[in-house]
Write an enzyme that holds these catalytic residues in place. Structure first.
Site, mmCIF file in Angstrom:
data_model
loop_
_atom_site.group_PDB
_atom_site.id
_atom_site.type_symbol
_atom_site.label_atom_id
_atom_site.label_comp_id
_atom_site.label_asym_id
_atom_site.label_seq_id
_atom_site.Cartn_x
_atom_site.Cartn_y
_atom_site.Cartn_z
ATOM 1 N N SER B 151 23.436 -35.760 -2.410
ATOM 2 C CA SER B 151 22.109 -35.648 -3.008
ATOM 3 C C SER B 151 21.940 -36.075 -4.687
ATOM 4 C CB SER B 151 21.405 -34.545 -2.735
ATOM 5 O OG SER B 151 20.182 -33.497 -3.564
ATOM 6 N N TYR B 175 23.999 -25.349 -3.271
ATOM 7 C CA TYR B 175 23.373 -26.399 -2.756
ATOM 8 C C TYR B 175 24.125 -27.622 -2.700
ATOM 9 C CZ TYR B 175 20.909 -30.482 -0.550
ATOM 10 O OH TYR B 175 20.977 -31.914 0.000
ATOM 11 N N LYS B 179 27.762 -30.211 -1.981
ATOM 12 C CA LYS B 179 27.547 -31.525 -1.760
ATOM 13 C C LYS B 179 28.443 -32.465 -2.479
ATOM 14 C CE LYS B 179 24.144 -32.344 0.671
ATOM 15 N NZ LYS B 179 23.979 -32.793 2.012
#
Lengths: 395, 395
Positions: B151, B175, B179
């Site tokens: 992402s 988050y 990643k």
């Protein structure tokens, strides 16, 4: 002592750093130490020795018989378990009940940079997943204080020397990355409990530079399995004859020096060594774990100085702030052991940087940390241990 | 077709991105798709629709009956399982035997930035530990190709716009950190297999900017559980009456805009939206997964151009390289839906940055990626899906 001993869990308690931390915690008389260790790189004997040493020191310091509680504080609840097994860890926490374990000093980890490049998934499993599972179990059992054993490797090649805690983290090895990932998890967990509703989770991360030395009694020390990966234990193994049969001329006794053309005092790499008991002292030489480490964190979080964005997590460098070169170390070990080490300069090793030196002011100011023991003391203590235990705890 | 279909496992196959990726893979006629999904944020119906759609398109494209193998390629082996359960994943791999699964497209993850700050440990467990366990199982079953769904959040607040892949990763949310940790693990695994002895592990990481739109048939699209966290699905839910009863004047229909005083074209934040089918096309519109994605990686590793330090891992930005503002999106959705959206500007949201725009040249050059579908196409496709499925797959 009318107070109840606080139960502190030390993971990797039987290892090199772990055993010295356990010793230091016991000596405060404030804690009941619980250890979890899978003995991947340690032996249960270290904790028996620590316990016996602490009891003997206690007795000789008193003019009376020790109380039951005092004796109790020298005994260690040592569990053999693997942190990657969430159910094992859960079972151990369940023995002490909800809120039973007051805090955790999380030291257990795989720690060889080179090996981590060969078996990275094993490192992520043992370091990251195991830490995650430990944090989950802690939360479940109402244990919300943790001291995390981090490392100077989180900085990778630092842009500036000495290294401040605010330096960006750019780890270069899988090992270093596992340390950063764990710091992230712990910090994010702390931050998530600052919502005004949750019970705050408190944490500090201690970024060790190069721990060295041993307890001055010669009873407790570093006992690496196989050929030591670090310089000082390697020299100790050579001096004691485990490598090269005690013969300075033996091929195996010759220390390979990786590069002597760095822009340093003598061309060899410079690192920041600190005595393992000074390191352990940052945690709690005089009850700091309770009085300073976690208390100061509580103040930051709950007090009037709290600002949005303040995390309950804080990282501290632990080093002397003084660099010593590879050749200076060899000289110091010559002096301590009398062994005439010979060196052979070979090419630079990929990934090595000339200087890694801590800026330890933050730990000095906020944790009362100090590292007074000199390189000579580290070498003398290491040699006392190695001479008395040529085969380590295995003897 | 005399060749055997390559078995490709898509994790999170039933989700928004997953279902469009599965569709795209099936359309090449080269793969047998296996899906693992725990249906945390998806429904099994998406895959049934994808399968039926692909078969129907296949039939109408042929002047003859489809062959057995052609029909087979449109069927999906859909497994309901949780990636955090290593034994479940292992069991699924065992169904296909050693070397049975040719490659993995790993999309499954928790993905809400805000939620990740509230339940970080759950995010690390579902994203990091699950990925680790997937990699371990893959290694065990001789599966050594992975496309990882990363992402743009890995960059945090980028120092430069447009964002190149070489930009340092400084994720700001749990988050985003999950990643980065997954990219680290995958890259380290690839690097560890470049020792000249191991079978090389090949991987690419695709850093998505803002995927949007739906399949033009209106049969497959985004179906978030609860109130949509992203702008476009939120507008679609408002337009279709799931929020605010289809009344533009209803309080709930009014879109809150976080700040209109950014240094952008109209003061609102600018993002890089790309059509979900363009994103999926990067993987394999014409067999690229085989011909380009992994083949090129093999060349780098095994070929004469291989240099020390070359990793078998490479990351690519997937975006249009064109920014659109919040207000431009609202206008485009007005045009697509005819709904008279009303907006209310409220304060800036913590963590938002004015611009996030990809530099997608690397993916264009090396993967043959292109993202021709316009914002108007994204909105029209989204609206066709939402109008036909006001309650999503649940209807």
């Amino acid at each position: 002592m009318p107070f109840e001993l606080k139960k502190v869990l030390v993971t990797g308690g039987a290892g090199y750093i772990g055993s010295h931390v356990v010793y230091t915690l016991i000596k405060t008389g404030q804690y009941k130490v619980i250890s979890i260790d899978n003995h991947h790189n340690s032996l249960p004997a270290s904790l028996s020795r620590v316990s016996a040493l602490a009891l003997s020191e206690l007795k000789s310091s008193l003019n009376r018989d020790p109380t039951e509680s005092e004796v109790e504080s020298t005994k260690i609840d040592a569990h053999t378990a693997d942190l990657t097994s969430s159910s094992s860890v859960n079972q151990i926490f369940s023995l002490y009940g909800q809120g039973g374990i007051w805090g955790v000093v999380h030291i257990a980890a795989f720690k060889a940079v080179g090996e981590s490049t060969q078996i990275p998934l094993t490192y992520y499993a043992n370091n990251v997943s195991a830490t995650l599972s430990l944090l989950q179990v802690m939360t479940q059992w109402g244990c919300r204080r943790i001291v995390y054993s981090s490392s100077a490797t989180v900085y990778g090649t630092p842009p500036e020397i000495p290294i401040k805690e605010t330096t960006r983290r750019e780890p270069e090895s899988p090992y270093g990355k596992t340390k950063v990932a764990c710091e992230w998890m712990i910090e994010d967990l702390c931050t998530s409990t600052m919502d005004g509703k949750s019970v705050p989770f408190q944490a500090i991360s201690l970024r060790y530079f190069n721990p060295a030395g041993a307890h001055p009694s010669g009873l407790v020390g570093e006992d690496p399995k196989g050929r030591p990966g670090n310089l000082l234990p390697l020299l100790a193994h050579i001096a004691v004859g485990r490598i090269g049969n005690g013969d300075p001329a033996n091929e195996k006794s010759i220390l390979k020096v990786f590069g002597d053309d760095y822009p340093t005092v003598d061309g060899t790499c410079v690192r920041d060594y600190l005595h393992v008991l000074d390191l352990a002292g940052a945690l709690d030489e005089e009850g700091k774990l309770n009085e300073r480490v976690f208390k100061s964190r509580t103040d930051i979080v709950g007090g009037k100085d709290r600002r949005p964005g303040d995390a309950k997590f804080k990282a501290y460098n632990l080093g002397k702030g003084i660099g010593v070169s590879v050749l200076e170390i060899v000289e110091a070990m010559k002096k301590a052991t009398g062994f005439q080490f010979r060196t052979e300069v070979i090419g630079r090793r990929a990934g090595d940087v000339p200087y890694l030196i801590a800026e330890p002011t933050l730990a000095q100011t906020e944790l009362g940390f100090s590292a007074p023991r000199t390189l000579d003391v580290m070498c003398a203590d290491l040699w006392r241990w190695q001479k008395a235990n040529p085969q380590g705890y295995d003897a």
